[in-house]
Structure formats: structure tokens, C-alpha cells
Scaffold this motif. Structure first.
Motif, mmCIF file in Angstrom:
data_model
loop_
_atom_site.group_PDB
_atom_site.id
_atom_site.type_symbol
_atom_site.label_atom_id
_atom_site.label_comp_id
_atom_site.label_asym_id
_atom_site.label_seq_id
_atom_site.Cartn_x
_atom_site.Cartn_y
_atom_site.Cartn_z
ATOM 1 N N GLY A 36 0.819 -1.211 0.000
ATOM 2 C CA GLY A 36 0.000 0.000 0.000
ATOM 3 C C GLY A 36 0.853 1.261 0.000
ATOM 4 N N SER A 37 0.222 2.362 -0.372
ATOM 5 C CA SER A 37 0.970 3.607 -0.549
ATOM 6 C C SER A 37 1.445 4.189 0.788
ATOM 7 N N MET A 38 0.907 3.722 1.918
ATOM 8 C CA MET A 38 1.353 4.248 3.223
ATOM 9 C C MET A 38 2.520 3.446 3.807
ATOM 10 N N ALA A 39 2.881 2.351 3.148
ATOM 11 C CA ALA A 39 3.877 1.449 3.749
ATOM 12 C C ALA A 39 5.254 2.108 3.895
ATOM 13 N N ALA A 40 5.611 2.962 2.941
ATOM 14 C CA ALA A 40 6.925 3.620 3.022
ATOM 15 C C ALA A 40 6.988 4.507 4.267
ATOM 16 N N VAL A 41 5.894 5.191 4.557
ATOM 17 C CA VAL A 41 5.841 6.040 5.758
ATOM 18 C C VAL A 41 5.903 5.165 7.012
ATOM 19 N N TYR A 42 5.075 4.131 7.027
ATOM 20 C CA TYR A 42 5.007 3.213 8.180
ATOM 21 C C TYR A 42 6.392 2.656 8.520
ATOM 22 N N LYS A 82 10.772 -1.250 -3.662
ATOM 23 C CA LYS A 82 11.982 -0.453 -3.868
ATOM 24 C C LYS A 82 11.829 0.937 -3.230
ATOM 25 N N LYS A 83 10.649 1.512 -3.382
ATOM 26 C CA LYS A 83 10.386 2.836 -2.792
ATOM 27 C C LYS A 83 10.404 2.755 -1.264
ATOM 28 N N ILE A 84 9.863 1.665 -0.727
ATOM 29 C CA ILE A 84 9.806 1.489 0.731
ATOM 30 C C ILE A 84 11.224 1.351 1.289
ATOM 31 N N VAL A 85 12.023 0.509 0.638
ATOM 32 C CA VAL A 85 13.407 0.307 1.093
ATOM 33 C C VAL A 85 14.170 1.628 1.023
ATOM 34 N N ALA A 86 13.979 2.376 -0.069
ATOM 35 C CA ALA A 86 14.685 3.654 -0.215
ATOM 36 C C ALA A 86 14.296 4.608 0.918
ATOM 37 N N ALA A 87 13.025 4.620 1.279
ATOM 38 C CA ALA A 87 12.564 5.509 2.359
ATOM 39 C C ALA A 87 13.190 5.105 3.699
ATOM 40 N N VAL A 88 13.281 3.810 3.947
ATOM 41 C CA VAL A 88 13.891 3.330 5.196
ATOM 42 C C VAL A 88 15.382 3.672 5.210
ATOM 43 N N ILE A 353 -0.099 4.609 10.581
ATOM 44 C CA ILE A 353 0.978 5.607 10.512
ATOM 45 C C ILE A 353 0.712 6.813 11.412
ATOM 46 N N ASP A 354 -0.265 6.670 12.333
ATOM 47 C CA ASP A 354 -0.566 7.837 13.174
ATOM 48 C C ASP A 354 -0.205 7.639 14.653
#
Ligand code: PHB
Length: 362
Positions: A36-42, A82-88, A353-354
Motif C-alpha cells: 500500500g501507498s502508506m507502507a513507506a511512511v510506516y 523499492k520505494k519502501i526500502v529507499a525511504a527506510v 501511521i498515526d
């Protein structure tokens, strides 16, 4: 003597502390298994963990057992991971992907062509799963043929390669909690009479071949294995857990892997079952590498586990879910947000994420 808050070296990886984030199913992926699109934030909110292990992630369409769980078998899934890993990484964290095949813990409605789930033997678990229409009993599985086994090991190899492409720091092989690999390991779910069942050595073989496949792609220190010795979650049992899991550990020792991750208690069994304490102590002594414990630990128990040498790191599930800055809170004995079970599995940003950082309180 080490502390829970000391760094830990795993091969060439420098982990900043031993407070790890345990894998947690959150059911917020898209129906096609794209996270999901919130996973990178989470995940990036939780980058202060020494290591994050992602939620269990399907290696193939047949590996799926619950609604809205992610996969790592399509290009689109890989692109999103890939986006999630980059954010982490951007937030200074380290993250392993957990490779998952549920085996018999599935329902036909979740599988391609509505086929029966795959398992070592056609033994239905007394267990439930969650589909698009809610809780249902799991389906009766079909016993895997030799071809199914080869195909599934190939799926593990491909998923491990995809995790590499997505930029993960490593992978964790999910051999715990009554899912496919555990179904091969434990006697109650494995009635095979071929090379994959019948004796302990044969029940351990599937895990060995999965590890070998993953090591075609990853350097050994980038691979962990998660087991739940003596675990009964998902209708599991073994005629001789000491023998089964000591053979698992002996076999895995030969690979010089990054770590062994031991689930001591499933969520409904917290704290760890007393009768298994001897087994856990034995496994800790027998394992030659980094040893991670999980299951209902708090700050004091986690600190003691590491300072006493009973573990090298502690994986926190629910506490990390509710406290993105958990290492800071534990080390300062700060207040803890309470996890909200109503938002564990599926839903929106609420309960995902809150959860606030401690600093937001002061
Ligand atoms: C779950 O989705 O309920 C679940 C997934 C993986 C586990 C345990 C539970 O290891």
C-alpha cells in the motif's frame, strides 16, 4: 557483556541497536499484492530499529493466505518495495524482507483459479484465515508433488532475487508459525513417505533446500531464518520438538547465516510457555550465530535477555507497531502508546501511521 542498546555487527552490516522490529501482518496491501501507498511512511517511521523485518510477504500467488497481504513476485510489487526500502534507508534504517509461503493456511478464494492450497500432506488445519468476505475456516490442502516442491523452491529463489532487486539489506525465511516450511518440519502436518517426510532428517530437508535456493542469490550473512520450536499456533504439533528443532539448528549452523530468529510465544501464548524453556536454552547454546528472540518482551525482559547472553537481539512486534520510536522509549523508560487491536489487520492510516513519537508528547 552487551546491552540491548549496543550496536550489533552482522556480517558487513552494522546495526545500530538490538531492538528489532518483528514481522507484522497489516493487511494494507492492494488486492494484487502491491504494498500500500502508506507502507513507506510506516516502515521509515520505524527506522530507528536495529533491524526491521517486514511483514510476511508472498513468494508466489500460491503462497498467499490472507486478504491484502503483499507479494514479491511481480515487477509492480518489486517497484513498490523499492520505494519502501529507499525511504527506510533514507531515514537511516536497515530492512530485511520476510519470505512467506502459507502452505495450507489459506482459502481457495485467495488462490489462482480457486484451487486447493498446497501443503506437505492433505491434512486440513483447524485454523481460520481472512478472505475478502471475512473469517473462514482454511481449505483442505492438496499434498505437494515432487514437481510442486521443485517449483516452490524455485519461487523462493526468484522471490529472494526480487528482494535483492528491490534493494533490501537481506531476507528472512519464514519457517515459523505453522506456515509451509513449518508444516514440513513438524510431524502433525507432515505425513509424507518420500524424501520430505517420515524421519526428522527428511522433514528438515525442505527448509534446507529453501535455504540453499536463497543462498544462490544472497550472501549467507544477509539471510535469517525464523522458527517457532514447539509452536502450536495454526494447529501445529510435533511428536518430539527437541529432536526436530535441534536437527533444524544443526542443519542451519552449516550455512553460517546472518541470524536465527526464534518465536518463543505466539501472540495468544504470551509469555513463553514454561515447558519449552529447556528447549529454547538448548537451541541458544547450539546455535553458532546471532540469536534473536521474540514473543511478549518488554524493556526489562529484553534488556535481561541481551545482558545475560540469552539473546543477541530482541524482536518487538506489538510494541513497535504502536511505538515508532521504540528503542528511544525503551532505553529511557518513556511512556508507551498502547497498540489498538482493532486496526492491526487492515484499515486506513489510523492505527498504522498515526501512532505518535514520544517527542510529540513533550
Ligand atoms: C497472520 O497474518 O495472522 C500471521 C502472519 C504471519 C505469522 C503469524 C500470523 O507468522
Amino acid at each position: 557483556m552487551s546491552s540491548l542498546y549496543d550496536p550489533l555487527t552482522m556480517g558487513k552490516l552494522q546495526l545500530k541497536n538490538r531492538v528489532f522490529m518483528a514481522p507484522l501482518t497489516r493487511n494494507r496491501a492492494r488486492p494484487d499484492g502491491v504494498p500500500g501507498s502508506m507502507a513507506a511512511v510506516y516502515y521509515s517511521q520505524r527506522a530507528s530499529a536495529g533491524l526491521i523485518v517486514t511483514e510476511a510477504t508472498q513468494i508466489s500467488p500460491m503462497g498467499k493466505g490472507y486478504v491484502n497481504t503483499p507479494g514479491i513476485h511481480t515487477d509492480e510489487q518489486v517497484a513498490e518495495w523499492k520505494k519502501i526500502v529507499a525511504a527506510v534507508h533514507q531515514a537511516g534504517g536497515r530492512i530485511f524482507l520476510q519470505l512467506w509461503h502459507v502452505g495450507r493456511i489459506s482459502h481457495s478464494s485467495l488462490l489462482p483459479g480457486n484451487v486447493a492450497p498446497l501443503a506437505p500432506s492433505a491434512i486440513r488445519a483447524k485454523s481460520q484465515t481472512v478472505t475478502a468476505s471475512g473469517f473462514v475456516d482454511v481449505s483442505t490442502p492438496r499434498a505437494m508433488t515432487a514437481t510442486d516442491i521443485l517449483q516452490t523452491i524455485g519461487d523462493f529463489r526468484k522471490a529472494a532475487a526480487n528482494a535483492h532487486l528491490a534493494g533490501f539489506d537481506g531476507v528472512e525465511i519464514h519457517a515459523a508459525n505453522g506456515y509451509l516450511i513449518d508444516q514440513f518440519l513438524q510431524s502433525k502436518s507432515n505425513a509424507r513417505t518420500d524424501d520430505y517426510g517420515g524421519t526428522t532428517a527428511k522433514r528438515v530437508r525442505f527448509l534446507r533446500e529453501v535455504v540453499e535456493a536463497v543462498l544462490d542469490v544472497w550472501e549467507p550473512t544477509r539471510v535469517g531464518v525464523r522458527i517457532s520450536p514447539g509452536g502450536t499456533f495454526n494447529d501445529m504439533d510435533d511428536e518430539d520438538p527437541e529432536q526436530t528443532f535441534s536437527q533444524v539448528v544443526d542443519m542451519l549452523n552449516g550455512f553460517r547465516l546472518g541470524y536465527l530468529h526464534v518465536v518463543e510465544a505466539a501472540p495468544e501464548e504470551t509469555p513463553a510457555r514454561e515447558q519449552l524453556t529447556t528447549l529454547f536454552k538448548y537451541l541458544r547454546g547450539a546455535w553458532k550465530g546471532i540469536y534473536i528472540v521474540n514473543g511478549g518482551y518488554d524493556a526489562a525482559r529484553g534488556e535481561l535477555a541481551v545482558s545475560s547472553g540469552d539473546a543477541d537481539a530482541v524482536a518487538y512486534g506489538r510494541l513497535f507497531l504502536a511505538n515508532p520510536d521504540l528503542p528511544k522509549r525503551l532505553s529511557h523508560r518513556g511512556p508507551l502508546n498502547a497498540p489498538d487491536p482493532k486496526t492491526f489487520y487492515g484499515g486506513t492510516a489510523a492505527g498504522y501511521i498515526d501512532y505518535p513519537d514520544w517527542s510529540a508528547h513533550v
